[in-house]
Design a protein around this motif. Structure first.
Motif, short mmCIF file in Angstrom:
data_model
loop_
_atom_site.label_atom_id
_atom_site.label_comp_id
_atom_site.label_asym_id
_atom_site.label_seq_id
_atom_site.Cartn_x
_atom_site.Cartn_y
_atom_site.Cartn_z
N VAL A 3 29.82 68.49 35.04
CA VAL A 3 31.02 68.67 35.88
C VAL A 3 32.02 69.48 35.07
CG1 VAL A 3 32.90 67.48 37.03
CG2 VAL A 3 30.61 66.49 37.06
N ARG A 96 30.10 70.27 46.92
CA ARG A 96 29.80 70.82 45.60
C ARG A 96 31.07 71.02 44.78
NH1 ARG A 96 25.87 73.91 42.59
NH2 ARG A 96 26.98 74.32 40.65
N PHE A 119 31.15 70.17 40.67
CA PHE A 119 30.41 68.96 40.38
C PHE A 119 29.08 69.23 39.67
CE2 PHE A 119 32.76 67.55 44.35
CZ PHE A 119 33.72 66.84 43.66
N VAL A 123 27.00 66.64 45.75
CA VAL A 123 27.17 65.18 45.78
C VAL A 123 27.28 64.78 47.25
CG1 VAL A 123 28.22 64.98 43.50
CG2 VAL A 123 29.68 65.35 45.47
N ILE A 132 36.30 60.59 43.46
CA ILE A 132 36.44 61.46 42.29
C ILE A 132 37.27 60.68 41.28
CG2 ILE A 132 37.30 63.64 41.38
CD1 ILE A 132 37.04 64.81 44.21
#
Length: 145
Positions: A3, A96, A119, A123, A132
Motif C-alpha cells: 500500500v 483499488r 491499495f 480490495v 481504511i
C-alpha cells in the motif's frame, strides 16, 4: 500487498494559496476502481478523478474524514497529515484507490485533491465493512529539509 500513499503535487499550491483549509473545510475520502490512473503531477481537482466506485453501502463523493489535522515533528522535519479511520459498513464494492479531497468548494472543478492511496491490488467487500486504517504516523507525510 504494498500500500502506498502520496500527496498530489499540486496540493501544496492549493494549500499555500488558501484553496484548502484543513481545519475548517470538509475533507472526504472517495474510492476509485483500477480504471483510474492517478497522476501525481497534473491532477489538481476532483474533476480529474475518474472511475469512482459504485455499490451497496457507498455514497457518491465518498465518506467524510473525521478530525483532519496537520502536525510537524521538528526532530525529523516531518509534516504529517492525519485523520480518523474511514469505513463503509454493509458494503458490496471493489476499490483499488482512495482519493482524499476538499469537498467544500462548490464544483468538482474547484475541489482540490490532497492525496491518494494505492491499495496495491483491488480490495473488495460483500455485505461487509471496508475500513481504511491509516498508519499511526498519519495518512501521508512529507519531509521538509
Amino acid at each position: 500487498m504494498a500500500v502506498s500513499a502520496k500527496f498530489y503535487g499540486k496540493f501544496f499550491n492549493s494549500a499555500f494559496t488558501k484553496k484548502v483549509d484543513l481545519s475548517a473545510d470538509t475533507i472526504k475520502v472517495m474510492l476509485c476502481t483500477s480504471s483510474y490512473t492517478p497522476d501525481q503531477d497534473t491532477h489538481d481537482f476532483k474533476d480529474d478523478v475518474s472511475a469512482e466506485v459504485t455499490g451497496t453501502g457507498y455514497t457518491a463523493g465518498g465518506a467524510t474524514l473525521g478530525s483532519p489535522a496537520l502536525s510537524y515533528t521538528g526532530g525529523t522535519n516531518t509534516l504529517a497529515f492525519d485523520g480518523a479511520d474511514v469505513s463503509w459498513a454493509a458494503s458490496t464494492l471493489t476499490a483499488r484507490y482512495a482519493v482524499v479531497y476538499d469537498s467544500t468548494p462548490g464544483t468538482d472543478a474547484t475541489r482540490p485533491l490532497i492525496m491518494f492511496v494505492d491499495f496495491g491490488a483491488d480490495v473488495s467487500t460483500t455485505a461487509g465493512t471496508l475500513t481504511i486504517t491509516w498508519d499511526s504516523a498519519g495518512l501521508c507525510s512529507v519531509t521538509v529539509a
